[in-house]
Design an enzyme around this catalytic site. Structure first.
Site, PDB file in Angstrom:
ATOM      1  N   HIS A  94      -3.912  -4.676   0.602  1.00 43.99           N
ATOM      2  CA  HIS A  94      -3.391  -5.227   1.865  1.00 43.99           C
ATOM      3  C   HIS A  94      -3.521  -6.760   1.855  1.00 43.99           C
ATOM      4  O   HIS A  94      -4.590  -7.299   2.146  1.00 43.99           O
ATOM      5  CB  HIS A  94      -4.157  -4.650   3.052  1.00 43.99           C
ATOM      6  CG  HIS A  94      -3.807  -3.236   3.358  1.00 43.99           C
ATOM      7  ND1 HIS A  94      -2.709  -2.891   4.123  1.00 43.99           N
ATOM      8  CD2 HIS A  94      -4.386  -2.067   2.987  1.00 43.99           C
ATOM      9  CE1 HIS A  94      -2.629  -1.582   4.216  1.00 43.99           C
ATOM     10  NE2 HIS A  94      -3.636  -1.049   3.536  1.00 43.99           N
ATOM     11  N   GLY A 109      -1.100 -15.101  35.590  1.00 46.52           N
ATOM     12  CA  GLY A 109      -1.462 -15.011  34.179  1.00 46.52           C
ATOM     13  C   GLY A 109      -0.509 -15.792  33.298  1.00 46.52           C
ATOM     14  O   GLY A 109       0.566 -16.228  33.734  1.00 46.52           O
ATOM     15  N   GLU A 161      -2.298  -8.756   3.991  1.00 43.00           N
ATOM     16  CA  GLU A 161      -2.243  -9.278   5.363  1.00 43.00           C
ATOM     17  C   GLU A 161      -3.598  -9.391   6.028  1.00 43.00           C
ATOM     18  O   GLU A 161      -3.728 -10.057   7.066  1.00 43.00           O
ATOM     19  CB  GLU A 161      -1.319  -8.398   6.226  1.00 43.00           C
ATOM     20  CG  GLU A 161      -1.849  -6.999   6.517  1.00 43.00           C
ATOM     21  CD  GLU A 161      -1.490  -5.960   5.472  1.00 43.00           C
ATOM     22  OE1 GLU A 161      -1.437  -4.764   5.805  1.00 43.00           O
ATOM     23  OE2 GLU A 161      -1.273  -6.350   4.297  1.00 43.00           O
ATOM     24  N   SER A 185       1.666 -13.035  38.464  1.00 46.42           N
ATOM     25  CA  SER A 185       0.251 -12.694  38.605  1.00 46.42           C
ATOM     26  C   SER A 185      -0.664 -13.904  38.465  1.00 46.42           C
ATOM     27  O   SER A 185      -1.859 -13.805  38.705  1.00 46.42           O
ATOM     28  CB  SER A 185      -0.128 -11.672  37.533  1.00 46.42           C
ATOM     29  OG  SER A 185      -0.048 -12.266  36.246  1.00 46.42           O
ATOM     30  N   CYS A 243       0.825  -1.212   0.000  1.00 41.53           N
ATOM     31  CA  CYS A 243       0.000   0.000   0.000  1.00 41.53           C
ATOM     32  C   CYS A 243       0.865   1.271   0.000  1.00 41.53           C
ATOM     33  O   CYS A 243       1.456   1.622  -1.002  1.00 41.53           O
ATOM     34  CB  CYS A 243      -0.985  -0.028   1.149  1.00 41.53           C
ATOM     35  SG  CYS A 243      -2.401   1.071   0.861  1.00 41.53           S
TER      36      CYS A 243
END
Length: 511
Positions: free
Chosen positions: A169, A225, A171, A223, A79
Protein backbone atom coordinates in the site's frame (compact mmCIF):
# COMPACT_ATOMS: atom_id res chain seq x y z
CA UNK A 1 -9.14 20.93 -19.27
CA UNK A 2 -8.37 19.79 -15.70
CA UNK A 3 -6.73 16.35 -15.50
CA UNK A 4 -8.73 13.64 -13.76
CA UNK A 5 -7.78 10.37 -12.10
CA UNK A 6 -10.40 7.73 -11.38
CA UNK A 7 -10.02 5.46 -8.34
CA UNK A 8 -12.03 2.24 -8.55
CA UNK A 9 -12.88 1.16 -5.01
CA UNK A 10 -13.02 -2.53 -4.14
CA UNK A 11 -13.85 -1.78 -0.50
CA UNK A 12 -10.40 -1.05 0.96
CA UNK A 13 -10.16 0.89 4.22
CA UNK A 14 -7.31 2.84 2.59
CA UNK A 15 -9.06 4.01 -0.59
CA UNK A 16 -9.59 7.55 0.70
CA UNK A 17 -5.88 7.79 1.46
CA UNK A 18 -5.15 7.17 -2.23
CA UNK A 19 -7.47 10.04 -3.10
CA UNK A 20 -5.74 12.30 -0.59
CA UNK A 21 -2.33 11.55 -2.16
CA UNK A 22 -3.69 12.48 -5.58
CA UNK A 23 -5.35 15.67 -4.35
CA UNK A 24 -2.19 16.74 -2.50
CA UNK A 25 -0.45 16.76 -5.87
CA UNK A 26 -3.06 19.33 -7.07
CA UNK A 27 -4.66 16.75 -9.35
CA UNK A 28 -8.40 16.11 -9.34
CA UNK A 29 -9.65 12.58 -8.65
CA UNK A 30 -12.87 10.76 -7.89
CA UNK A 31 -13.58 7.53 -6.03
CA UNK A 32 -16.31 5.32 -7.50
CA UNK A 33 -17.40 1.75 -6.68
CA UNK A 34 -15.62 -0.74 -8.93
CA UNK A 35 -18.94 -1.80 -10.51
CA UNK A 36 -20.17 1.69 -11.43
CA UNK A 37 -20.11 2.51 -15.14
CA UNK A 38 -18.05 5.53 -16.23
CA UNK A 39 -17.10 7.35 -19.40
CA UNK A 40 -13.52 7.57 -20.63
CA UNK A 41 -12.86 11.00 -22.12
CA UNK A 42 -9.89 13.29 -22.76
CA UNK A 43 -9.79 14.61 -19.19
CA UNK A 44 -9.29 11.11 -17.73
CA UNK A 45 -5.53 10.56 -17.50
CA UNK A 46 -5.30 7.36 -15.45
CA UNK A 47 -7.05 4.77 -13.29
CA UNK A 48 -6.04 3.44 -9.88
CA UNK A 49 -7.40 0.11 -8.63
CA UNK A 50 -7.72 -0.02 -4.83
CA UNK A 51 -7.11 -2.78 -2.32
CA UNK A 52 -9.95 -4.89 -0.94
CA UNK A 53 -10.96 -7.12 1.98
CA UNK A 54 -11.88 -9.78 -0.63
CA UNK A 55 -9.64 -12.47 -2.12
CA UNK A 56 -9.26 -12.77 -5.90
CA UNK A 57 -9.90 -16.49 -5.41
CA UNK A 58 -13.32 -15.95 -3.77
CA UNK A 59 -16.25 -17.28 -5.81
CA UNK A 60 -17.91 -13.84 -6.10
CA UNK A 61 -14.77 -11.71 -6.01
CA UNK A 62 -15.20 -8.20 -7.52
CA UNK A 63 -13.73 -7.80 -11.02
CA UNK A 64 -13.34 -5.10 -13.67
CA UNK A 65 -12.30 -5.16 -17.33
CA UNK A 66 -8.66 -4.12 -16.89
CA UNK A 67 -7.78 -5.09 -20.47
CA UNK A 68 -10.16 -2.50 -21.92
CA UNK A 69 -8.93 0.20 -19.52
CA UNK A 70 -5.26 0.04 -20.55
CA UNK A 71 -6.21 0.56 -24.17
CA UNK A 72 -7.12 4.11 -23.12
CA UNK A 73 -5.14 5.16 -20.00
CA UNK A 74 -2.31 3.99 -17.69
CA UNK A 75 -3.29 1.94 -14.64
CA UNK A 76 -1.84 1.62 -11.14
CA UNK A 77 -3.15 -1.49 -9.37
CA UNK A 78 -2.70 -1.60 -5.58
CA UNK A 79 -2.72 -4.79 -3.46
CA UNK A 80 -6.00 -6.54 -4.41
CA UNK A 81 -5.90 -4.58 -7.68
CA UNK A 82 -2.44 -6.00 -8.39
CA UNK A 83 -3.55 -9.55 -7.55
CA UNK A 84 -6.65 -9.17 -9.73
CA UNK A 85 -4.46 -7.94 -12.60
CA UNK A 86 -2.12 -10.91 -12.28
CA UNK A 87 -4.98 -13.42 -12.18
CA UNK A 88 -7.02 -11.89 -15.02
CA UNK A 89 -4.03 -11.86 -17.38
CA UNK A 90 -3.17 -15.51 -16.68
CA UNK A 91 -0.88 -15.40 -13.63
CA UNK A 92 -1.30 -17.29 -10.36
CA UNK A 93 -2.36 -15.93 -6.97
CA UNK A 94 -2.33 -18.29 -3.97
CA UNK A 95 -3.00 -18.06 -0.27
CA UNK A 96 0.18 -17.02 1.59
CA UNK A 97 1.66 -19.33 4.20
CA UNK A 98 1.08 -16.49 6.65
CA UNK A 99 -0.80 -13.21 6.50
CA UNK A 100 1.68 -10.54 5.41
CA UNK A 101 0.89 -7.46 7.43
CA UNK A 102 3.09 -4.57 8.50
CA UNK A 103 6.42 -3.07 7.48
CA UNK A 104 8.66 -4.64 4.84
CA UNK A 105 11.71 -3.51 2.88
CA UNK A 106 11.10 -3.09 -0.85
CA UNK A 107 14.09 -4.20 -2.91
CA UNK A 108 13.95 -2.54 -6.32
CA UNK A 109 15.26 -4.94 -8.96
CA UNK A 110 14.83 -2.79 -12.03
CA UNK A 111 14.98 0.95 -12.62
CA UNK A 112 11.65 2.45 -13.71
CA UNK A 113 9.94 5.83 -13.94
CA UNK A 114 7.64 4.71 -11.11
CA UNK A 115 10.66 4.61 -8.78
CA UNK A 116 12.19 8.00 -9.64
CA UNK A 117 13.62 9.58 -6.43
CA UNK A 118 12.72 6.42 -4.45
CA UNK A 119 15.36 4.77 -2.23
CA UNK A 120 16.57 1.40 -3.54
CA UNK A 121 15.64 -0.29 -0.25
CA UNK A 122 12.61 1.63 0.92
CA UNK A 123 10.08 0.74 3.62
CA UNK A 124 6.58 -0.23 2.48
CA UNK A 125 3.40 -1.39 4.22
CA UNK A 126 1.96 -4.84 3.53
CA UNK A 127 -1.63 -5.91 4.24
CA UNK A 128 -2.63 -9.08 2.38
CA UNK A 129 -3.23 -12.81 2.86
CA UNK A 130 -2.80 -13.78 -0.83
CA UNK A 131 0.40 -13.48 -2.85
CA UNK A 132 1.24 -13.35 -6.55
CA UNK A 133 3.34 -16.47 -7.07
CA UNK A 134 3.51 -16.40 -10.87
CA UNK A 135 3.28 -13.38 -13.18
CA UNK A 136 1.38 -13.67 -16.46
CA UNK A 137 3.16 -13.62 -19.80
CA UNK A 138 3.95 -10.06 -20.88
CA UNK A 139 4.71 -8.77 -17.33
CA UNK A 140 8.01 -8.30 -15.50
CA UNK A 141 9.05 -8.02 -11.84
CA UNK A 142 10.20 -4.56 -10.75
CA UNK A 143 10.68 -5.16 -7.01
CA UNK A 144 10.63 -7.87 -4.35
CA UNK A 145 10.72 -8.10 -0.56
CA UNK A 146 12.31 -10.68 1.69
CA UNK A 147 9.05 -12.65 1.92
CA UNK A 148 7.41 -12.16 -1.50
CA UNK A 149 8.93 -12.63 -4.98
CA UNK A 150 6.57 -10.16 -6.71
CA UNK A 151 6.14 -6.89 -4.77
CA UNK A 152 5.91 -4.65 -7.86
CA UNK A 153 5.48 -5.41 -11.56
CA UNK A 154 4.54 -3.85 -14.90
CA UNK A 155 3.41 -4.93 -18.35
CA UNK A 156 5.91 -5.11 -21.24
CA UNK A 157 3.34 -4.73 -24.04
CA UNK A 158 4.16 -1.48 -25.81
CA UNK A 159 0.91 -1.55 -27.81
CA UNK A 160 -1.11 -0.54 -24.75
CA UNK A 161 -0.64 1.93 -21.87
CA UNK A 162 1.58 1.16 -18.86
CA UNK A 163 0.02 -1.12 -16.24
CA UNK A 164 1.70 -1.25 -12.82
CA UNK A 165 0.91 -3.56 -9.93
CA UNK A 166 2.00 -2.99 -6.32
CA UNK A 167 1.55 -5.78 -3.76
CA UNK A 168 1.89 -3.19 -0.96
CA UNK A 169 0.00 0.00 0.00
CA UNK A 170 1.91 3.11 -1.20
CA UNK A 171 -0.87 5.40 0.08
CA UNK A 172 -0.33 4.76 3.81
CA UNK A 173 2.01 6.74 6.04
CA UNK A 174 4.24 3.73 6.76
CA UNK A 175 5.26 3.40 3.08
CA UNK A 176 8.12 5.88 3.27
CA UNK A 177 8.32 6.73 -0.45
CA UNK A 178 4.76 5.72 -1.29
CA UNK A 179 3.56 9.24 -2.09
CA UNK A 180 6.55 9.72 -4.37
CA UNK A 181 5.61 6.57 -6.30
CA UNK A 182 2.02 7.75 -6.67
CA UNK A 183 3.19 11.17 -7.84
CA UNK A 184 5.57 9.53 -10.33
CA UNK A 185 2.61 7.61 -11.72
CA UNK A 186 0.42 10.73 -11.89
CA UNK A 187 2.91 13.22 -13.29
CA UNK A 188 5.51 11.22 -15.25
CA UNK A 189 3.38 8.33 -16.49
CA UNK A 190 -0.17 9.75 -16.75
CA UNK A 191 1.12 13.25 -17.67
CA UNK A 192 -1.39 14.96 -15.38
CA UNK A 193 -1.37 18.75 -15.14
CA UNK A 194 -1.13 19.94 -11.52
CA UNK A 195 -3.63 22.77 -11.85
CA UNK A 196 -6.39 21.72 -9.46
CA UNK A 197 -5.99 24.44 -6.79
CA UNK A 198 -8.35 26.25 -4.40
CA UNK A 199 -8.35 29.27 -6.71
CA UNK A 200 -9.21 27.20 -9.79
CA UNK A 201 -11.88 25.35 -7.80
CA UNK A 202 -13.58 28.62 -6.81
CA UNK A 203 -13.62 29.91 -10.40
CA UNK A 204 -14.89 26.63 -11.91
CA UNK A 205 -17.47 26.03 -9.17
CA UNK A 206 -18.95 29.54 -9.28
CA UNK A 207 -19.36 29.26 -13.06
CA UNK A 208 -20.96 25.82 -12.70
CA UNK A 209 -23.33 27.14 -10.00
CA UNK A 210 -24.43 30.02 -12.24
CA UNK A 211 -25.34 27.54 -14.97
CA UNK A 212 -27.04 25.10 -12.59
CA UNK A 213 -29.12 27.70 -10.69
CA UNK A 214 -29.84 30.22 -13.43
CA UNK A 215 -32.26 32.90 -12.16
CA UNK A 216 -33.77 30.70 -9.43
CA UNK A 217 -33.53 31.15 -5.65
CA UNK A 218 -31.71 28.80 -3.23
CA UNK A 219 -32.57 28.09 0.38
CA UNK A 220 -29.97 26.69 2.75
CA UNK A 221 -29.68 25.66 6.38
CA UNK A 222 -26.55 27.17 7.94
CA UNK A 223 -24.91 25.97 11.13
CA UNK A 224 -21.93 28.25 11.61
CA UNK A 225 -19.69 25.32 10.71
CA UNK A 226 -16.96 25.39 8.08
CA UNK A 227 -18.77 23.25 5.49
CA UNK A 228 -22.09 25.11 5.38
CA UNK A 229 -20.37 28.51 5.52
CA UNK A 230 -17.98 27.78 2.63
CA UNK A 231 -20.80 26.26 0.58
CA UNK A 232 -22.96 29.33 1.23
CA UNK A 233 -20.16 31.70 0.20
CA UNK A 234 -19.67 29.85 -3.09
CA UNK A 235 -23.41 29.94 -3.84
CA UNK A 236 -23.65 33.60 -2.78
CA UNK A 237 -20.71 34.46 -5.03
CA UNK A 238 -22.68 32.94 -7.90
CA UNK A 239 -26.20 34.32 -7.21
CA UNK A 240 -25.91 36.98 -4.48
CA UNK A 241 -29.02 37.58 -2.31
CA UNK A 242 -31.00 34.93 -4.15
CA UNK A 243 -29.41 32.62 -1.58
CA UNK A 244 -31.59 32.57 1.56
CA UNK A 245 -29.78 31.17 4.60
CA UNK A 246 -31.61 29.95 7.71
CA UNK A 247 -29.70 29.50 10.96
CA UNK A 248 -31.73 27.65 13.61
CA UNK A 249 -30.87 27.95 17.30
CA UNK A 250 -31.85 24.51 18.56
CA UNK A 251 -30.67 25.28 22.09
CA UNK A 252 -27.79 22.83 21.63
CA UNK A 253 -25.15 25.20 20.27
CA UNK A 254 -21.98 26.23 22.07
CA UNK A 255 -21.99 29.18 24.45
CA UNK A 256 -22.99 32.46 22.72
CA UNK A 257 -22.62 30.73 19.34
CA UNK A 258 -25.94 31.84 17.87
CA UNK A 259 -25.20 35.55 18.27
CA UNK A 260 -21.54 35.25 17.24
CA UNK A 261 -22.30 33.29 14.08
CA UNK A 262 -25.04 35.65 12.95
CA UNK A 263 -22.63 38.55 13.35
CA UNK A 264 -20.01 36.69 11.28
CA UNK A 265 -22.53 36.07 8.51
CA UNK A 266 -23.47 39.74 8.55
CA UNK A 267 -19.81 40.68 8.07
CA UNK A 268 -19.58 38.23 5.15
CA UNK A 269 -22.68 39.86 3.61
CA UNK A 270 -24.56 36.57 3.53
CA UNK A 271 -28.36 36.78 3.44
CA UNK A 272 -29.17 34.82 6.64
CA UNK A 273 -32.18 34.73 8.98
CA UNK A 274 -31.73 33.55 12.59
CA UNK A 275 -34.52 31.48 14.19
CA UNK A 276 -34.77 30.93 17.96
CA UNK A 277 -36.34 27.47 18.40
CA UNK A 278 -34.69 26.43 21.69
CA UNK A 279 -37.82 25.57 23.61
CA UNK A 280 -39.24 23.44 20.81
CA UNK A 281 -36.18 21.21 20.93
CA UNK A 282 -36.01 21.03 24.74
CA UNK A 283 -39.67 19.99 24.89
CA UNK A 284 -39.25 17.33 22.19
CA UNK A 285 -36.15 15.85 23.89
CA UNK A 286 -37.70 15.61 27.35
CA UNK A 287 -37.20 12.13 28.88
CA UNK A 288 -35.34 10.89 25.75
CA UNK A 289 -32.08 9.08 26.50
CA UNK A 290 -31.29 6.76 23.56
CA UNK A 291 -28.64 8.32 21.23
CA UNK A 292 -30.18 7.37 17.89
CA UNK A 293 -33.65 8.46 19.07
CA UNK A 294 -32.25 11.84 20.10
CA UNK A 295 -30.59 12.25 16.69
CA UNK A 296 -33.82 11.42 14.86
CA UNK A 297 -35.91 13.78 17.02
CA UNK A 298 -33.47 16.63 16.39
CA UNK A 299 -33.29 15.85 12.67
CA UNK A 300 -37.07 15.71 12.24
CA UNK A 301 -37.74 18.82 14.30
CA UNK A 302 -35.03 20.70 12.43
CA UNK A 303 -36.74 19.80 9.15
CA UNK A 304 -40.10 21.00 10.53
CA UNK A 305 -38.63 24.36 11.64
CA UNK A 306 -36.70 24.74 8.41
CA UNK A 307 -39.75 23.98 6.28
CA UNK A 308 -41.87 26.45 8.23
CA UNK A 309 -39.29 29.20 7.70
CA UNK A 310 -38.81 28.31 4.04
CA UNK A 311 -42.51 28.97 3.37
CA UNK A 312 -41.79 32.64 4.00
CA UNK A 313 -39.44 32.72 1.00
CA UNK A 314 -40.93 32.62 -2.51
CA UNK A 315 -39.51 31.26 -5.78
CA UNK A 316 -37.32 28.62 -4.12
CA UNK A 317 -36.20 25.92 -6.53
CA UNK A 318 -32.93 24.68 -5.01
CA UNK A 319 -31.70 23.47 -1.64
CA UNK A 320 -28.06 24.23 -0.78
CA UNK A 321 -26.12 21.72 1.31
CA UNK A 322 -22.61 21.57 2.74
CA UNK A 323 -22.17 17.89 1.88
CA UNK A 324 -18.48 16.98 1.64
CA UNK A 325 -16.74 14.02 0.01
CA UNK A 326 -16.46 11.69 3.05
CA UNK A 327 -20.27 12.03 3.49
CA UNK A 328 -20.76 10.94 -0.13
CA UNK A 329 -18.29 8.05 0.04
CA UNK A 330 -19.67 6.73 3.33
CA UNK A 331 -23.20 6.71 1.90
CA UNK A 332 -22.24 4.46 -1.05
CA UNK A 333 -21.86 0.72 -0.54
CA UNK A 334 -19.11 -0.95 -2.55
CA UNK A 335 -20.32 -4.54 -2.22
CA UNK A 336 -23.83 -4.87 -0.83
CA UNK A 337 -25.56 -2.88 1.92
CA UNK A 338 -23.33 -1.19 4.48
CA UNK A 339 -24.02 -1.15 8.20
CA UNK A 340 -25.41 2.12 9.58
CA UNK A 341 -23.09 3.44 12.29
CA UNK A 342 -25.16 6.56 12.98
CA UNK A 343 -27.67 8.76 11.19
CA UNK A 344 -26.19 11.26 8.72
CA UNK A 345 -27.32 14.86 8.48
CA UNK A 346 -26.16 15.40 4.91
CA UNK A 347 -26.76 13.18 1.86
CA UNK A 348 -30.52 12.89 2.29
CA UNK A 349 -33.34 14.06 4.53
CA UNK A 350 -34.53 17.43 3.34
CA UNK A 351 -34.80 16.93 -0.46
CA UNK A 352 -37.40 14.13 -0.19
CA UNK A 353 -39.76 16.25 1.89
CA UNK A 354 -39.28 19.59 0.17
CA UNK A 355 -39.13 18.52 -3.50
CA UNK A 356 -36.18 20.78 -4.24
CA UNK A 357 -33.16 20.19 -6.44
CA UNK A 358 -29.85 19.89 -4.60
CA UNK A 359 -26.92 22.29 -4.83
CA UNK A 360 -23.79 20.78 -3.23
CA UNK A 361 -20.71 22.83 -4.19
CA UNK A 362 -18.41 20.92 -1.78
CA UNK A 363 -19.54 17.44 -2.76
CA UNK A 364 -16.09 16.39 -3.98
CA UNK A 365 -13.90 18.08 -1.35
CA UNK A 366 -12.26 16.67 1.76
CA UNK A 367 -12.45 18.72 4.97
CA UNK A 368 -8.98 20.28 4.71
CA UNK A 369 -9.70 21.20 1.07
CA UNK A 370 -12.91 22.92 2.17
CA UNK A 371 -10.83 25.06 4.54
CA UNK A 372 -8.39 26.02 1.76
CA UNK A 373 -11.28 27.04 -0.50
CA UNK A 374 -12.79 29.04 2.38
CA UNK A 375 -9.57 31.00 2.85
CA UNK A 376 -9.42 31.59 -0.90
CA UNK A 377 -12.94 33.09 -0.63
CA UNK A 378 -11.77 35.51 2.06
CA UNK A 379 -13.59 33.93 4.99
CA UNK A 380 -11.80 34.89 8.26
CA UNK A 381 -9.29 32.29 9.45
CA UNK A 382 -10.85 31.98 12.92
CA UNK A 383 -14.12 30.85 11.33
CA UNK A 384 -12.43 28.57 8.79
CA UNK A 385 -10.23 26.93 11.41
CA UNK A 386 -13.10 26.15 13.77
CA UNK A 387 -13.24 22.56 14.88
CA UNK A 388 -15.98 20.36 13.38
CA UNK A 389 -19.17 20.36 15.44
CA UNK A 390 -21.80 17.60 15.25
CA UNK A 391 -25.14 18.33 13.57
CA UNK A 392 -27.16 17.35 16.69
CA UNK A 393 -24.91 19.68 18.69
CA UNK A 394 -24.49 19.23 22.43
CA UNK A 395 -27.34 16.68 22.49
CA UNK A 396 -24.85 13.92 21.67
CA UNK A 397 -22.34 15.31 24.16
CA UNK A 398 -24.89 15.08 26.97
CA UNK A 399 -25.25 11.38 27.67
CA UNK A 400 -28.78 10.58 28.76
CA UNK A 401 -31.66 13.03 29.02
CA UNK A 402 -31.32 16.59 27.72
CA UNK A 403 -32.40 19.48 29.93
CA UNK A 404 -31.81 23.20 29.62
CA UNK A 405 -29.83 23.17 32.90
CA UNK A 406 -27.55 20.40 31.61
CA UNK A 407 -27.00 22.30 28.37
CA UNK A 408 -25.93 25.40 30.31
CA UNK A 409 -23.57 23.31 32.47
CA UNK A 410 -21.95 21.81 29.40
CA UNK A 411 -21.77 25.13 27.54
CA UNK A 412 -19.92 26.76 30.45
CA UNK A 413 -17.49 23.85 30.90
CA UNK A 414 -16.85 23.52 27.17
CA UNK A 415 -16.28 27.25 26.80
CA UNK A 416 -13.54 27.11 29.44
CA UNK A 417 -11.91 24.14 27.69
CA UNK A 418 -11.98 25.67 24.19
CA UNK A 419 -10.81 29.12 25.36
CA UNK A 420 -7.86 27.53 27.18
CA UNK A 421 -6.94 25.57 24.05
CA UNK A 422 -6.89 28.81 22.08
CA UNK A 423 -4.96 30.81 24.70
CA UNK A 424 -2.23 28.15 24.94
CA UNK A 425 -1.95 27.77 21.13
CA UNK A 426 -3.17 24.18 21.29
CA UNK A 427 -6.47 24.71 19.45
CA UNK A 428 -4.96 24.44 15.96
CA UNK A 429 -2.84 21.45 16.95
CA UNK A 430 -5.91 19.28 17.46
CA UNK A 431 -8.52 18.47 14.81
CA UNK A 432 -11.53 18.46 17.10
CA UNK A 433 -12.10 19.04 20.80
CA UNK A 434 -15.20 19.00 22.95
CA UNK A 435 -16.57 18.37 26.41
CA UNK A 436 -18.97 15.55 27.26
CA UNK A 437 -21.37 15.66 30.21
CA UNK A 438 -21.68 12.20 31.72
CA UNK A 439 -24.80 10.82 33.45
CA UNK A 440 -22.59 10.16 36.46
CA UNK A 441 -22.49 11.98 39.78
CA UNK A 442 -19.69 11.46 42.25
CA UNK A 443 -18.77 12.65 45.71
CA UNK A 444 -16.39 15.56 46.04
CA UNK A 445 -15.15 17.96 48.72
CA UNK A 446 -14.98 21.72 48.17
CA UNK A 447 -13.84 23.60 51.25
CA UNK A 448 -15.76 22.13 54.16
CA UNK A 449 -18.66 21.08 51.94
CA UNK A 450 -19.40 17.63 50.60
CA UNK A 451 -20.62 17.76 46.97
CA UNK A 452 -22.42 15.26 44.79
CA UNK A 453 -22.15 16.61 41.25
CA UNK A 454 -21.65 15.73 37.60
CA UNK A 455 -18.53 14.50 35.78
CA UNK A 456 -17.36 15.85 32.42
CA UNK A 457 -14.96 14.18 30.00
CA UNK A 458 -12.64 16.23 27.83
CA UNK A 459 -12.10 14.91 24.29
CA UNK A 460 -9.42 16.03 21.81
CA UNK A 461 -8.29 14.18 18.69
CA UNK A 462 -5.79 14.63 15.89
CA UNK A 463 -6.90 13.73 12.37
CA UNK A 464 -6.85 14.85 8.74
CA UNK A 465 -10.48 14.36 7.76
CA UNK A 466 -12.13 12.55 10.67
CA UNK A 467 -12.20 9.14 9.00
CA UNK A 468 -9.58 7.97 11.51
CA UNK A 469 -8.40 9.87 14.59
CA UNK A 470 -5.90 9.53 17.42
CA UNK A 471 -6.38 11.04 20.86
CA UNK A 472 -4.37 14.24 21.30
CA UNK A 473 -1.53 14.08 23.79
CA UNK A 474 -2.29 17.35 25.57
CA UNK A 475 0.16 18.42 28.31
CA UNK A 476 -0.71 17.28 31.84
CA UNK A 477 -0.27 20.83 33.13
CA UNK A 478 -2.82 22.10 30.63
CA UNK A 479 -5.34 19.41 31.58
CA UNK A 480 -4.81 20.16 35.27
CA UNK A 481 -5.41 23.89 34.73
CA UNK A 482 -8.59 23.27 32.71
CA UNK A 483 -9.88 20.80 35.29
CA UNK A 484 -9.33 23.27 38.12
CA UNK A 485 -10.96 26.13 36.24
CA UNK A 486 -14.06 24.08 35.34
CA UNK A 487 -14.53 22.72 38.86
CA UNK A 488 -13.99 26.14 40.47
CA UNK A 489 -16.28 28.05 38.08
CA UNK A 490 -19.03 25.70 36.95
CA UNK A 491 -21.27 24.87 39.87
CA UNK A 492 -22.65 21.38 39.31
CA UNK A 493 -19.42 19.76 38.07
CA UNK A 494 -16.87 18.38 40.52
CA UNK A 495 -14.87 15.90 38.44
CA UNK A 496 -13.04 16.12 35.07
CA UNK A 497 -11.60 13.15 33.13
CA UNK A 498 -9.73 12.91 29.79
CA UNK A 499 -10.67 10.49 26.99
CA UNK A 500 -7.67 8.61 25.52
CA UNK A 501 -9.56 6.46 22.98
CA UNK A 502 -8.72 6.52 19.26
CA UNK A 503 -10.97 6.05 16.22
CA UNK A 504 -11.32 3.19 15.48
CA UNK A 505 -12.48 1.52 17.65
CA UNK A 506 -14.05 4.49 19.46
CA UNK A 507 -15.91 7.22 17.59
CA UNK A 508 -14.92 10.88 18.00
CA UNK A 509 -18.27 11.76 19.58
CA UNK A 510 -19.60 9.68 22.50
CA UNK A 511 -23.06 9.22 20.96
Amino acid sequence: MTSKILILDFGSQFTQLIARCVREANIYCEIIPYNKKFTINNSLKGIILSGSPFSVNDINNPEVDIQSFIEHVPILAVCYGAQLTAKMFGGRVDKSNKREYGRAVLKIQQADTLFNSVSKNTQVWMSHSDSIVELPKGFEVLATTESIPVAAFKNTDLDVNPLYGLQFHPEVYHSTDGKQMIQNFLINICKCSQDWTPASYVVETVEALKKQIGNAHVIMALSGGVDSTVAAMLISKAIGNRLHGIFVDNGLLRKNEFEQVLESYKQLQLNVTGVNAKQLFYDALKNKTEPEEKRKIIGKLFIDVFQEESKKVKEIKFLGQGTIYPDVIESVSVHGPSATIKSHHNVGGLPDTMHLELVEPLRFLFKDEVRKVGLELGIPADLINRHPFPGPGLAIRILGEITEDKVKLLQDADNIYIQNLKETNLYQKVWQAGTILLPVKSVGVMGDERTYEFTVALRAVTSVDGMTADWAHLPYEFLADVSNEIINNVRGINRVVYDISSKPPATIEWE
